[in-house]
Design a protein around this motif. Structure first.
Motif, PDB file in Angstrom:
ATOM      1  N   ARG A  43       0.112  -3.403  -0.270  1.00  0.00           N
ATOM      2  CA  ARG A  43      -0.406  -2.209   0.215  1.00  0.00           C
ATOM      3  C   ARG A  43       0.358  -1.031  -0.215  1.00  0.00           C
ATOM      4  O   ARG A  43      -0.107   0.019  -0.583  1.00  0.00           O
ATOM      5  N   VAL A  44       1.922  -1.418   0.044  1.00  0.00           N
ATOM      6  CA  VAL A  44       2.896  -0.111  -0.021  1.00  0.00           C
ATOM      7  C   VAL A  44       3.006   0.267  -1.655  1.00  0.00           C
ATOM      8  O   VAL A  44       2.604   1.576  -2.160  1.00  0.00           O
ATOM      9  N   LEU A  45       2.900  -0.611  -2.663  1.00  0.00           N
ATOM     10  CA  LEU A  45       2.943  -0.534  -3.910  1.00  0.00           C
ATOM     11  C   LEU A  45       1.318  -0.078  -4.291  1.00  0.00           C
ATOM     12  O   LEU A  45       1.649   0.907  -5.369  1.00  0.00           O
ATOM     13  N   GLN A  46       0.372  -0.508  -3.869  1.00  0.00           N
ATOM     14  CA  GLN A  46      -0.759   0.355  -4.263  1.00  0.00           C
ATOM     15  C   GLN A  46      -0.969   1.492  -4.047  1.00  0.00           C
ATOM     16  O   GLN A  46      -1.487   2.693  -4.740  1.00  0.00           O
ATOM     17  N   LEU A  47      -0.399   2.155  -2.775  1.00  0.00           N
ATOM     18  CA  LEU A  47      -0.392   3.644  -2.421  1.00  0.00           C
ATOM     19  C   LEU A  47       0.384   4.284  -3.548  1.00  0.00           C
ATOM     20  O   LEU A  47       0.040   5.178  -3.744  1.00  0.00           O
ATOM     21  N   HIS A  48       1.595   3.805  -3.875  1.00  0.00           N
ATOM     22  CA  HIS A  48       2.472   4.665  -4.708  1.00  0.00           C
ATOM     23  C   HIS A  48       1.782   4.685  -6.249  1.00  0.00           C
ATOM     24  O   HIS A  48       1.766   5.397  -6.802  1.00  0.00           O
ATOM     25  N   LEU A  49       1.152   3.599  -6.615  1.00  0.00           N
ATOM     26  CA  LEU A  49       0.595   3.411  -7.826  1.00  0.00           C
ATOM     27  C   LEU A  49      -0.713   4.136  -7.806  1.00  0.00           C
ATOM     28  O   LEU A  49      -0.836   4.745  -8.865  1.00  0.00           O
ATOM     29  N   THR A  50      -1.546   4.254  -6.783  1.00  0.00           N
ATOM     30  CA  THR A  50      -2.806   5.287  -6.706  1.00  0.00           C
ATOM     31  C   THR A  50      -2.183   6.598  -7.069  1.00  0.00           C
ATOM     32  O   THR A  50      -2.986   7.214  -8.020  1.00  0.00           O
ATOM     33  N   ALA A  51      -1.141   6.971  -6.644  1.00  0.00           N
ATOM     34  CA  ALA A  51      -0.700   8.556  -6.642  1.00  0.00           C
ATOM     35  C   ALA A  51      -0.199   8.597  -8.093  1.00  0.00           C
ATOM     36  O   ALA A  51      -0.307   9.812  -8.746  1.00  0.00           O
ATOM     37  N   GLN A  52       0.267   7.499  -8.999  1.00  0.00           N
ATOM     38  CA  GLN A  52       0.310   7.806 -10.224  1.00  0.00           C
ATOM     39  C   GLN A  52      -0.653   7.603 -11.276  1.00  0.00           C
ATOM     40  O   GLN A  52      -0.805   7.501 -12.477  1.00  0.00           O
ATOM     41  N   GLY A  53      -2.215   7.352 -10.782  1.00  0.00           N
ATOM     42  CA  GLY A  53      -3.214   7.513 -11.393  1.00  0.00           C
ATOM     43  C   GLY A  53      -3.903   5.936 -11.445  1.00  0.00           C
ATOM     44  O   GLY A  53      -4.890   6.090 -12.089  1.00  0.00           O
ATOM     45  N   TYR A  54      -3.140   5.086 -11.091  1.00  0.00           N
ATOM     46  CA  TYR A  54      -3.972   3.658 -10.948  1.00  0.00           C
ATOM     47  C   TYR A  54      -4.729   3.548  -9.843  1.00  0.00           C
ATOM     48  O   TYR A  54      -4.727   4.126  -8.880  1.00  0.00           O
ATOM     49  N   GLY A  55      -6.184   2.931 -10.211  1.00  0.00           N
ATOM     50  CA  GLY A  55      -6.934   2.784  -9.397  1.00  0.00           C
ATOM     51  C   GLY A  55      -7.646   1.423  -9.104  1.00  0.00           C
ATOM     52  O   GLY A  55      -8.636   1.312  -8.478  1.00  0.00           O
ATOM     53  N   ARG A  56      -7.472   0.634 -10.031  1.00  0.00           N
ATOM     54  CA  ARG A  56      -8.025  -0.756 -10.025  1.00  0.00           C
ATOM     55  C   ARG A  56      -7.194  -1.800  -9.702  1.00  0.00           C
ATOM     56  O   ARG A  56      -6.122  -1.909 -10.371  1.00  0.00           O
ATOM     57  N   PHE A  57      -7.371  -2.424  -8.479  1.00  0.00           N
ATOM     58  CA  PHE A  57      -6.290  -3.396  -7.969  1.00  0.00           C
ATOM     59  C   PHE A  57      -6.930  -4.546  -7.401  1.00  0.00           C
ATOM     60  O   PHE A  57      -7.865  -4.800  -6.872  1.00  0.00           O
ATOM     61  N   VAL A  58      -6.104  -5.515  -7.894  1.00  0.00           N
ATOM     62  CA  VAL A  58      -6.387  -7.096  -7.200  1.00  0.00           C
ATOM     63  C   VAL A  58      -5.382  -7.683  -6.498  1.00  0.00           C
ATOM     64  O   VAL A  58      -4.249  -7.800  -7.027  1.00  0.00           O
ATOM     65  N   SER A  59      -5.507  -7.769  -5.053  1.00  0.00           N
ATOM     66  CA  SER A  59      -4.225  -8.269  -4.318  1.00  0.00           C
ATOM     67  C   SER A  59      -4.541  -9.889  -4.110  1.00  0.00           C
ATOM     68  O   SER A  59      -5.588 -10.112  -3.527  1.00  0.00           O
ATOM     69  N   VAL A  60      -3.552 -10.567  -4.077  1.00  0.00           N
ATOM     70  CA  VAL A  60      -3.504 -12.064  -3.848  1.00  0.00           C
ATOM     71  C   VAL A  60      -2.295 -12.458  -3.141  1.00  0.00           C
ATOM     72  O   VAL A  60      -1.279 -12.339  -3.456  1.00  0.00           O
ATOM     73  N   SER A  61      -2.550 -12.825  -1.782  1.00  0.00           N
ATOM     74  CA  SER A  61      -1.304 -13.487  -1.134  1.00  0.00           C
ATOM     75  C   SER A  61      -1.182 -14.986  -0.896  1.00  0.00           C
ATOM     76  O   SER A  61      -0.317 -15.307  -0.589  1.00  0.00           O
ATOM     77  N   ASP A  62      -2.242 -15.712  -1.379  1.00  0.00           N
ATOM     78  CA  ASP A  62      -2.291 -16.994  -1.370  1.00  0.00           C
ATOM     79  C   ASP A  62      -1.922 -17.449  -2.828  1.00  0.00           C
ATOM     80  O   ASP A  62      -2.932 -17.289  -3.623  1.00  0.00           O
ATOM     81  N   SER A  63      -0.825 -18.001  -2.932  1.00  0.00           N
ATOM     82  CA  SER A  63      -0.403 -18.365  -4.376  1.00  0.00           C
ATOM     83  C   SER A  63      -1.068 -19.681  -4.985  1.00  0.00           C
ATOM     84  O   SER A  63      -1.210 -19.667  -6.270  1.00  0.00           O
ATOM     85  N   THR A  64      -1.627 -20.227  -4.340  1.00  0.00           N
ATOM     86  CA  THR A  64      -2.470 -21.221  -4.674  1.00  0.00           C
ATOM     87  C   THR A  64      -3.742 -21.090  -5.445  1.00  0.00           C
ATOM     88  O   THR A  64      -4.355 -21.609  -6.160  1.00  0.00           O
TER      89      THR A  64
END
Length: 605
Positions: A43-64
């Motif tokens: 979530r922290v990375l997404q906030l920072h990257l959004t400020a840089q113009g990135y807007g499409r994210f997929v987050s996966v916390s279960d590595s399996t």
């Protein structure tokens, strides 16, 4: 949490102003996938990257679940944590690099591990970049931008042709694969139109590769225009049964058009309404160095079916059909059928057998008499090639000459024919007729060999045959293939005293204005016109016109295919100088030919 997550500031307006427009577009459209067992980090990375113009994210916390989601989402960049329970980042990295569809995916490794061995292992497994935690968000954004821009450039080079800006073979192959996977029920309506510019090499050889590139670029523009249904002059303007998916340059002077039909295409009937018009539009002359350059097009069509689910089968079948179309007169188009594959396999066997045919003495020459119409005496002969293969049996020249031409073996075979015929002509002149002349057929491939003229001179010198005793025969369509270049080449032969004869005259498309510029000595009337003379009162206006034209141009005339007395009487009345045909003799070997000439001498004695 394992779901796509989009920033509320998903807009190009949030991209920093220092990026150019192209980079902004790349950044805004990039899909960033993060795999980390700590959701707060993502979530922290997404906030920072959004400020840089990135807007499409997929987050996966279960590595399996990571690999399955990567295959589904197909991210632009993967941000991967290494230290995770159950499935580690290194395992995911290894799996991605071993997957043919994913192995080019940029992966930036993020880890709190200070172990240098781990970093080395990650890089050895194919990590694109490596950043330690805690991550500097600005540095990450910069590295991601560089990665995305570099990746876009690599993808452009990988999937698009640099000259024409059309998709290349790799892009085309992947597109077909996607279409087959995404809508298998519709694949029977998908076809490939393969278009080839015939003898394009002659343009490069004559004008140079830069001018050749200009022709290819212009051709690609023309190809896109004829398939643009919004263009009022497009042959497809009112054709609703077909639409094009993709136009690609598949290599060299070969282009592919992926087509979708409204119903399953089973044969050529679905092409008749539009394909001939498209070919006609593509064959409009190109202007090169202020000269009109004529090209001919061959096209092959293959359809996806149960038997052609693979991209390579689709392309190979279209190529087989295209090669079949090249043999048509004039070259045109053909729809693939299974019969063509049998022909193609035989052609491959033939090509392999041809490679050793000369070495194994499988080839020989026979001689068709050229007879003086007035006296009935043999003046000369046309040397004709025969091949008796241990594997294939007797193979007709109609079959093996095109194979020899396409493979390039015609150059060596042609040189052997010329040398053998000249040696034999010297014997005929010594034993039977000191004025005997030998005619040898030359292919377009031989004519455009750089050392062709020198080879002719050297052969005459080696064999001792006077240049005036050699006649080079070329077809009408051959000499019209590249008029200016051919005039120059034939003039060089004429300058050393070699005669030039135009074979099969009347079946091609020569212009009379060009014909009088060619340094030729003789026209040969094609046998198809002679066959029309079946009785004494038949007018045969084409035969009469050819003889009259030749004489007006101060050329001699040979009539081919004389089989009946009535045909001989007809051409004699027209003033034709020589004839060939079964009325005198079929083509025979040298021993039998010499016997025929000696028989003529006895009659004249």
């Amino acid at each position: 949490m394992n779901k796509p997550s989009t920033s509320p500031h998903d807009s190009a307006d949030s991209v920093p102003a220092h990026m150019d427009a192209h980079t902004r577009k790349l950044v805004a459209s990039a899909k960033i996938m993060m795999v980390d067992d700590e959701p707060i980090n993502m979530r922290v990375l997404q906030l920072h990257l959004t400020a840089q113009g990135y807007g499409r994210f997929v987050s996966v916390s279960d590595s399996t679940q990571a690999m399955a989601i990567i295959r589904t989402e197909r991210p632009s960049v993967l941000l991967l944590d290494l230290n995770m329970p159950e499935v580690s980042g290194l395992e995911i990295l290894r799996d991605v690099r071993n997957d043919d569809d994913l192995k080019q995916l940029p992966i930036i490794v993020l880890t709190s591990s200070n172990d240098p061995e781990t970093k080395v292992e990650a890089l050895q497994l194919g990590a694109t970049d490596f950043l330690p935690k805690p991550v500097d968000a600005n540095e990450l954004a910069l590295r991601m931008k560089n990665t995305i821009v570099s990746r876009a450039y690599e993808q452009r080079l990988m999937h698009f042709d640099a000259l024409t800006n059309l998709p290349n073979r790799m892009y085309f192959s992947r597109l077909v694969q996607r279409l087959v996977k995404s809508s298998p029920a519709q694949t029977d309506k998908i076809s490939l139109l393969l278009i080839n510019i015939n003898r394009f090499k002659t343009i490069n050889d004559t004008f140079g590769s830069d001018r050749g590139d200009d022709v290819l670029w212009t051709f690609s523009q023309r190809l896109q225009a004829v398939f643009d249904k919004s263009d009022d002059v497009s042959p497809l303007k009112n054709i609703t049964s077909v639409s094009s998916h993709c136009i690609s340059r598949l290599g060299g002077a070969r282009f592919g058009v992926l087509l979708t039909f409204s119903e399953v295409l089973k044969d050529e009937s679905g092409l008749l309404d539009w394909l001939p018009n498209i070919i006609a539009d593509l064959e409009i002359p190109f202007v090169v160095d202020q000269q009109d350059v004529y090209v001919s097009i061959s096209a092959g069509v293959s359809a996806l079916s149960v038997d052609t689910r693979s991209v390579e089968s689709l392309i190979n079948n279209a190529e087989t059909a295209m090669r079949f179309a090249q043999k048509l007169q004039p070259p045109g188009y053909a729809f693939y059928s299974s019969d063509m594959m049998s022909i193609a396999k035989r052609a491959l066997r033939m090509e392999n057998a041809l490679r050793t045919a000369l070495l194994n003495n499988e080839m020989s020459l026979v001689y068709q008499p050229k007879v003086n119409v007035s006296t009935g005496v043999i003046n000369g002969a046309e040397a004709l090639l025969r091949w008796e293969s241990p594997e294939l049996g007797f193979v007709s020249p109609v079959e093996f000459i095109p194979v020899a031409e396409s493979s390039g073996m015609i150059v060596a075979i042609g040189q052997w024919v010329l040398e053998s015929a000249c040696y034999q002509a010297v014997e005929f002149r010594r034993n039977c007729n000191p004025n005997f002349k030998i005619a040898v057929n030359v292919s377009i491939r031989q004519l455009y060999e750089a050392g062709f003229h020198d080879m002719i001179e050297q052969t005459l010198k080696t064999t001792g045959l006077p240049s005036s005793a050699l006649i080079i025969e070329l077809t009408e369509n051959m000499i019209m293939d590249d008029v200016e270049s051919n005039i120059e080449k034939l003039s060089k032969l004429r300058d050393i005293g070699v005669g030039i004869s135009v074979d099969d005259f009347g079946t091609g498309y020569s212009s009379l204005s060009y014909l009088q510029r060619f340094p030729i000595d003789q026209l040969k009337i094609d046998r198809s016109f002679i066959m029309e003379i079946t009785q004494a009162n038949v007018k045969a206006p084409i035969v009469k016109a050819i003889v009259s034209l030749a004489h007006d141009l101060e050329l001699s005339v040979v009539a081919e295919g004389i089989e009946e007395q009535v045909q001989l009487d007809h051409i004699r009345l027209l003033g034709c100088e020589e004839y060939q045909g079964y009325f005198k003799s079929r083509p025979v070997n040298a021993v039998e030919f010499e016997r025929l000439m000696m028989e003529d001498l006895r009659k004249c004695a």
